[in-house]
Each structure stands twice: as C-alpha cells, then as structure tokens.
Design an enzyme around this catalytic site. Structure first.
Site, PDB file in Angstrom:
ATOM      1  N   ASP A   1      -1.650 -86.767  70.402  1.00 27.14           N
ATOM      2  CA  ASP A   1      -2.067 -85.503  70.560  1.00 27.14           C
ATOM      3  C   ASP A   1      -0.932 -84.739  70.078  1.00 27.14           C
ATOM      4  O   ASP A   1       0.237 -85.088  69.914  1.00 27.14           O
ATOM      5  CB  ASP A   1      -2.532 -85.461  71.952  1.00 27.14           C
ATOM      6  CG  ASP A   1      -2.761 -83.776  72.353  1.00 27.14           C
ATOM      7  OD1 ASP A   1      -3.503 -83.269  71.664  1.00 27.14           O
ATOM      8  OD2 ASP A   1      -2.224 -83.491  73.308  1.00 27.14           O
TER       9      ASP A   1
ATOM     10  N   ASP B   1      -0.119 -80.880  71.153  1.00 32.28           N
ATOM     11  CA  ASP B   1       0.122 -79.903  72.260  1.00 32.28           C
ATOM     12  C   ASP B   1       0.343 -80.585  73.484  1.00 32.28           C
ATOM     13  O   ASP B   1      -0.364 -81.430  74.127  1.00 32.28           O
ATOM     14  CB  ASP B   1      -0.722 -78.700  72.618  1.00 32.28           C
ATOM     15  CG  ASP B   1      -0.891 -77.874  71.443  1.00 32.28           C
ATOM     16  OD1 ASP B   1      -0.013 -77.527  70.648  1.00 32.28           O
ATOM     17  OD2 ASP B   1      -2.255 -77.504  70.957  1.00 32.28           O
TER      18      ASP B   1
ATOM     19  N   ASP C   1      -1.074 -72.893  70.735  1.00 39.17           N
ATOM     20  CA  ASP C   1      -2.389 -71.758  70.384  1.00 39.17           C
ATOM     21  C   ASP C   1      -1.799 -70.678  71.441  1.00 39.17           C
ATOM     22  O   ASP C   1      -2.079 -69.488  71.081  1.00 39.17           O
ATOM     23  CB  ASP C   1      -3.636 -72.234  70.679  1.00 39.17           C
ATOM     24  CG  ASP C   1      -4.275 -72.963  69.612  1.00 39.17           C
ATOM     25  OD1 ASP C   1      -3.917 -72.718  68.444  1.00 39.17           O
ATOM     26  OD2 ASP C   1      -5.321 -73.806  69.853  1.00 39.17           O
TER      27      ASP C   1
ATOM     28  N   ASP D   1      -6.304 -80.337  68.628  1.00 42.25           N
ATOM     29  CA  ASP D   1      -7.155 -79.225  68.653  1.00 42.25           C
ATOM     30  C   ASP D   1      -6.458 -78.057  68.490  1.00 42.25           C
ATOM     31  O   ASP D   1      -6.561 -76.813  68.607  1.00 42.25           O
ATOM     32  CB  ASP D   1      -7.757 -79.074  69.996  1.00 42.25           C
ATOM     33  CG  ASP D   1      -8.982 -78.463  70.141  1.00 42.25           C
ATOM     34  OD1 ASP D   1      -9.507 -77.950  68.884  1.00 42.25           O
ATOM     35  OD2 ASP D   1      -9.513 -77.961  71.099  1.00 42.25           O
TER      36      ASP D   1
ATOM     37  N   ASP E   1      -2.130 -85.913  76.757  1.00 45.48           N
ATOM     38  CA  ASP E   1      -1.983 -85.342  77.852  1.00 45.48           C
ATOM     39  C   ASP E   1      -3.217 -84.639  78.654  1.00 45.48           C
ATOM     40  O   ASP E   1      -3.392 -84.471  79.754  1.00 45.48           O
ATOM     41  CB  ASP E   1      -1.028 -84.372  78.023  1.00 45.48           C
ATOM     42  CG  ASP E   1      -1.334 -83.171  77.307  1.00 45.48           C
ATOM     43  OD1 ASP E   1      -1.730 -82.090  77.829  1.00 45.48           O
ATOM     44  OD2 ASP E   1      -1.482 -83.181  75.818  1.00 45.48           O
TER      45      ASP E   1
END
Length: 238
Positions: free
Chosen positions: A8, A10, A19, A99, A179
C-alpha cells in the site's frame, strides 16, 4: 522463484495520507466546511476531484502541489527498506496498489530516488487538464461489495498474479504490506505460506483480528520499515 512484495502507499510507504496532505496547498491549509463534509462513503475519488477543482480555483498549480507533496515524510525505515529491495531485485518483484493517484506517487517516489524499485504501480490515473487543474479518475470497474467503487485491491492483485503466471513468472510467496481497511480484501487472496503484514495500531490489524477466519496466510505485524527489512532478510536466508 521470486517473492512478490505488495505495498500500500499512504500510511505504509509514506507516513501520512497523500490525499489529505495536499490540503496544505489550500488557503490557510483548510478546506471550506461544505467541501470537507461532502465525502460520501465509497466515493473517495469523486471527493478528491472536488478538492482538486477547488485548489485550481484558488490558483494552486502543479509546481505548488509538487513542492508540498515531496515534503511528505516517509515512514521510518522505509527508504532503507526500499533501497534493500532495489538491490535484491533478482529475489523480489515489487508493486504498489494504492487509492492515491499516479501523479502524487510518481512525484514522491522519484524525489527519494526509489521509483525504480517498483515493477508496477496500480493507482487512480491523474492528469493536469488544459487549465492546469489536477483531475483524477477511478482506477477500474469492479463488482466487489466490500471495496470502494473506484478500486478493489484484491481484483488488481489477482489479475497481476494471473498475468505474471501466464508470462511464466510464478511466485514462491506473496508478502502484502499495508495499513488500511481496503487492504483486508487483498489479504483474503493470500494463501498458506504467504505473509500479511499489517501496520501496528492501524485499521488493517484490527480488521484482521476481527475477521481472522477469512485469513489463510501467516500474519506479521510491523511498525517501521526496519522490521519489514529484518523479515525480508530472513526470507532470503530460507
């Protein structure tokens, strides 16, 4: 056979959310309440699109955004971990499923000179339009009921592993490092012998504990890149 490392981004590679970090570009580093409260569950990409439109209306341009984004801190020990992976690419393939968006991730990885560590980055496509405003699109269409509508990380992982297998690249194991809540779905794809690595104290660790019956892989909790690095070094010794 190689090990596949899946990251992942972030709160995993970087120690914040890219973001929400971009809000530092906004006047007084804040969004108007009506915009901040406009998020609808499962529609994060659309929400970020509204934020980028607002930033554009405030005269925020690419250089302003880039200056803010490359200042985002990496998670402790993470750059050392990534350099180790880069030095051992004959043992590891490495991908990101995130994402965030293509522009933020490219800026951040390139600034730290670790972009060559990753074989592929799967994230929401972003571009600057002719007015200089950042725009972002959903990564794909999927039918997973548990994931946000723009991205099912399990579908991405399944399709990547299948494509690699069709090209003759099969993995001895998969290590998934993340996470967040949306990392549970891809963790359920892991098999016995694979390793799920949730970050300590974050949502994925809690969700795994609550839904342990869905998990076939082993679980190894981490809090810094140094702990992941130690784990990977042990894998190389096996």
């Amino acid at each position: 056979m190689k090990t596949l490392l899946v990251f992942d981004f972030d709160h995993t590679i970087v120690n914040d959310n890219s973001d929400t970090w971009i809000v530092q570009c906004a006047p007084n580093k804040k969004l108007p309440n009506v915009l901040q409260n406009s998020y609808e569950k499962g529609k994060w990409t659309e929400y970020m699109g509204r934020i980028f439109t607002y930033l554009g209306e405030q005269g925020i341009r690419e250089d302003d955004m880039k200056r803010i984004m490359i200042a985002i801190p990496y998670t402790p020990g993470m750059t050392e971990l990534l350099h180790f992976i880069g030095q051992n690419k004959d043992h590891f393939d490495c991908i990101i499923i995130s994402d965030s968006n293509t522009i933020f991730i490219d800026w951040i990885l390139t600034h730290a000179d670790v972009n060559n560590v990753f074989d592929q980055v799967f994230t929401n496509p972003a571009t600057f339009d002719r007015f200089g405003n950042l725009t972002v699109q959903n990564f794909h269409v999927h039918h997973c009921a548990t994931c946000p509508r723009n991205l099912c990380k399990k579908k991405v992982l399944e399709e990547f592993v299948a494509k690699q297998a069709s090209d003759g690249e099969r993995y001895s194991k998969i290590v998934y490092i993340g996470d967040g809540s949306n990392d549970l779905c891809p963790v359920t794809f892991l098999k016995k012998g694979d390793i799920a690595m949730p970050r300590e104290g974050y949502t994925l660790q809690k969700r795994i504990a609550n839904e342990i019956e869905l998990i076939d892989s082993s679980i190894s909790v981490w809090s810094t890149g140094a702990e992941i690095l130690s784990h990977l070094k042990r894998l190389l010794e096996e």
